[in-house]
Design a protein around this motif. Structure first.
Motif, PDB file in Angstrom:
ATOM      1  N   MET A   1       2.054  10.647 -22.811  1.00 19.30           N
ATOM      2  CA  MET A   1       1.584   9.764 -23.852  1.00 19.30           C
ATOM      3  C   MET A   1       1.455  10.529 -25.168  1.00 19.30           C
ATOM      4  O   MET A   1       1.753   9.987 -26.223  1.00 19.30           O
ATOM      5  N   MET A   2       0.983  11.773 -25.073  1.00 16.48           N
ATOM      6  CA  MET A   2       0.846  12.574 -26.292  1.00 16.48           C
ATOM      7  C   MET A   2       2.207  12.764 -26.960  1.00 16.48           C
ATOM      8  O   MET A   2       2.319  12.671 -28.175  1.00 16.48           O
ATOM      9  N   ARG A   3       3.212  13.006 -26.158  1.00 17.58           N
ATOM     10  CA  ARG A   3       4.558  13.163 -26.705  1.00 17.58           C
ATOM     11  C   ARG A   3       4.978  11.906 -27.446  1.00 17.58           C
ATOM     12  O   ARG A   3       5.512  11.963 -28.557  1.00 17.58           O
ATOM     13  N   ASP A   4       4.725  10.752 -26.846  1.00 16.71           N
ATOM     14  CA  ASP A   4       5.119   9.484 -27.450  1.00 16.71           C
ATOM     15  C   ASP A   4       4.315   9.163 -28.701  1.00 16.71           C
ATOM     16  O   ASP A   4       4.752   8.372 -29.536  1.00 16.71           O
ATOM     17  N   MET A   5       3.139   9.765 -28.841  1.00 15.35           N
ATOM     18  CA  MET A   5       2.320   9.555 -30.035  1.00 15.35           C
ATOM     19  C   MET A   5       2.666  10.547 -31.137  1.00 15.35           C
ATOM     20  O   MET A   5       2.048  10.549 -32.190  1.00 15.35           O
ATOM     21  N   GLY A   6       3.650  11.415 -30.880  1.00 16.82           N
ATOM     22  CA  GLY A   6       4.112  12.332 -31.912  1.00 16.82           C
ATOM     23  C   GLY A   6       3.402  13.676 -31.938  1.00 16.82           C
ATOM     24  O   GLY A   6       3.562  14.442 -32.887  1.00 16.82           O
ATOM     25  N   THR A   7       2.618  13.973 -30.908  1.00 12.01           N
ATOM     26  CA  THR A   7       1.935  15.266 -30.840  1.00 12.01           C
ATOM     27  C   THR A   7       2.972  16.370 -30.677  1.00 12.01           C
ATOM     28  O   THR A   7       3.936  16.221 -29.919  1.00 12.01           O
ATOM     29  N   SER A   8       2.773  17.465 -31.379  1.00  7.94           N
ATOM     30  CA  SER A   8       3.753  18.551 -31.316  1.00  7.94           C
ATOM     31  C   SER A   8       3.801  19.164 -29.921  1.00  7.94           C
ATOM     32  O   SER A   8       2.809  19.187 -29.193  1.00  7.94           O
ATOM     33  N   LEU A   9       4.973  19.639 -29.579  1.00  2.00           N
ATOM     34  CA  LEU A   9       5.185  20.252 -28.274  1.00  2.00           C
ATOM     35  C   LEU A   9       4.254  21.445 -28.063  1.00  2.00           C
ATOM     36  O   LEU A   9       3.738  21.651 -26.960  1.00  2.00           O
ATOM     37  N   SER A  10       4.008  22.209 -29.116  1.00  2.00           N
ATOM     38  CA  SER A  10       3.140  23.379 -28.971  1.00  2.00           C
ATOM     39  C   SER A  10       1.708  22.983 -28.614  1.00  2.00           C
ATOM     40  O   SER A  10       1.054  23.651 -27.815  1.00  2.00           O
ATOM     41  N   VAL A  11       1.226  21.871 -29.164  1.00  2.00           N
ATOM     42  CA  VAL A  11      -0.128  21.397 -28.846  1.00  2.00           C
ATOM     43  C   VAL A  11      -0.173  20.900 -27.402  1.00  2.00           C
ATOM     44  O   VAL A  11      -1.104  21.212 -26.649  1.00  2.00           O
ATOM     45  N   ILE A  12       0.829  20.137 -26.997  1.00  2.00           N
ATOM     46  CA  ILE A  12       0.883  19.656 -25.620  1.00  2.00           C
ATOM     47  C   ILE A  12       0.942  20.832 -24.659  1.00  2.00           C
ATOM     48  O   ILE A  12       0.238  20.867 -23.647  1.00  2.00           O
ATOM     49  N   SER A  13       1.766  21.793 -24.970  1.00  2.00           N
ATOM     50  CA  SER A  13       1.927  22.974 -24.127  1.00  2.00           C
ATOM     51  C   SER A  13       0.607  23.718 -23.950  1.00  2.00           C
ATOM     52  O   SER A  13       0.230  24.088 -22.835  1.00  2.00           O
ATOM     53  N   LYS A  14      -0.091  23.922 -25.036  1.00  6.22           N
ATOM     54  CA  LYS A  14      -1.375  24.617 -24.977  1.00  6.22           C
ATOM     55  C   LYS A  14      -2.379  23.819 -24.141  1.00  6.22           C
ATOM     56  O   LYS A  14      -3.106  24.373 -23.324  1.00  6.22           O
ATOM     57  N   GLY A  15      -2.408  22.498 -24.334  1.00  5.91           N
ATOM     58  CA  GLY A  15      -3.319  21.646 -23.583  1.00  5.91           C
ATOM     59  C   GLY A  15      -3.058  21.680 -22.088  1.00  5.91           C
ATOM     60  O   GLY A  15      -3.979  21.537 -21.283  1.00  5.91           O
ATOM     61  N   LEU A  16      -1.809  21.869 -21.709  1.00  9.76           N
ATOM     62  CA  LEU A  16      -1.449  21.942 -20.297  1.00  9.76           C
ATOM     63  C   LEU A  16      -1.605  23.350 -19.733  1.00  9.76           C
ATOM     64  O   LEU A  16      -1.455  23.553 -18.529  1.00  9.76           O
ATOM     65  N   GLY A  17      -1.880  24.293 -20.609  1.00 13.21           N
ATOM     66  CA  GLY A  17      -2.061  25.674 -20.156  1.00 13.21           C
ATOM     67  C   GLY A  17      -0.768  26.423 -19.920  1.00 13.21           C
ATOM     68  O   GLY A  17      -0.740  27.443 -19.238  1.00 13.21           O
ATOM     69  N   HIS A  18       0.328  25.945 -20.506  1.00  9.02           N
ATOM     70  CA  HIS A  18       1.618  26.618 -20.351  1.00  9.02           C
ATOM     71  C   HIS A  18       1.719  27.766 -21.341  1.00  9.02           C
ATOM     72  O   HIS A  18       1.321  27.637 -22.496  1.00  9.02           O
ATOM     73  N   GLU A  19       2.275  28.865 -20.884  1.00 10.89           N
ATOM     74  CA  GLU A  19       2.486  30.007 -21.769  1.00 10.89           C
ATOM     75  C   GLU A  19       3.841  29.928 -22.463  1.00 10.89           C
ATOM     76  O   GLU A  19       4.062  30.605 -23.455  1.00 10.89           O
ATOM     77  N   ASN A  20       4.728  29.095 -21.944  1.00 13.98           N
ATOM     78  CA  ASN A  20       6.084  29.017 -22.454  1.00 13.98           C
ATOM     79  C   ASN A  20       6.417  27.560 -22.782  1.00 13.98           C
ATOM     80  O   ASN A  20       6.235  26.673 -21.951  1.00 13.98           O
TER      81      ASN A  20
END
Length: 50
Positions: A1-20
């Motif tokens: 949903m965040m992706r569809d709302m235009g949230t940047s990939l880097s923010v989504i990645s950090k929120g999911l705890g991904h390092e890459n």
């Protein structure tokens, strides 16, 4: 949903705890947005009944 709302990939990645960022891209590419919407509606309906 965040992706569809235009949230940047880097923010989504950090929120999911991904390092890459590539990891996040892989996850997001495998998710069907309509399936997520259906699952969210089902969960919200269950919460609202309780």
């Amino acid at each position: 949903m965040m992706r569809d709302m235009g949230t940047s990939l880097s923010v989504i990645s950090k929120g999911l705890g991904h390092e890459n960022l590539k990891t996040t891209q892989i996850y997001l590419s495998s998710i069907d947005t309509e399936d997520v919407v259906k699952a969210n509606r089902k969960m919200i309906g269950k919460i609202m009944r309780e």
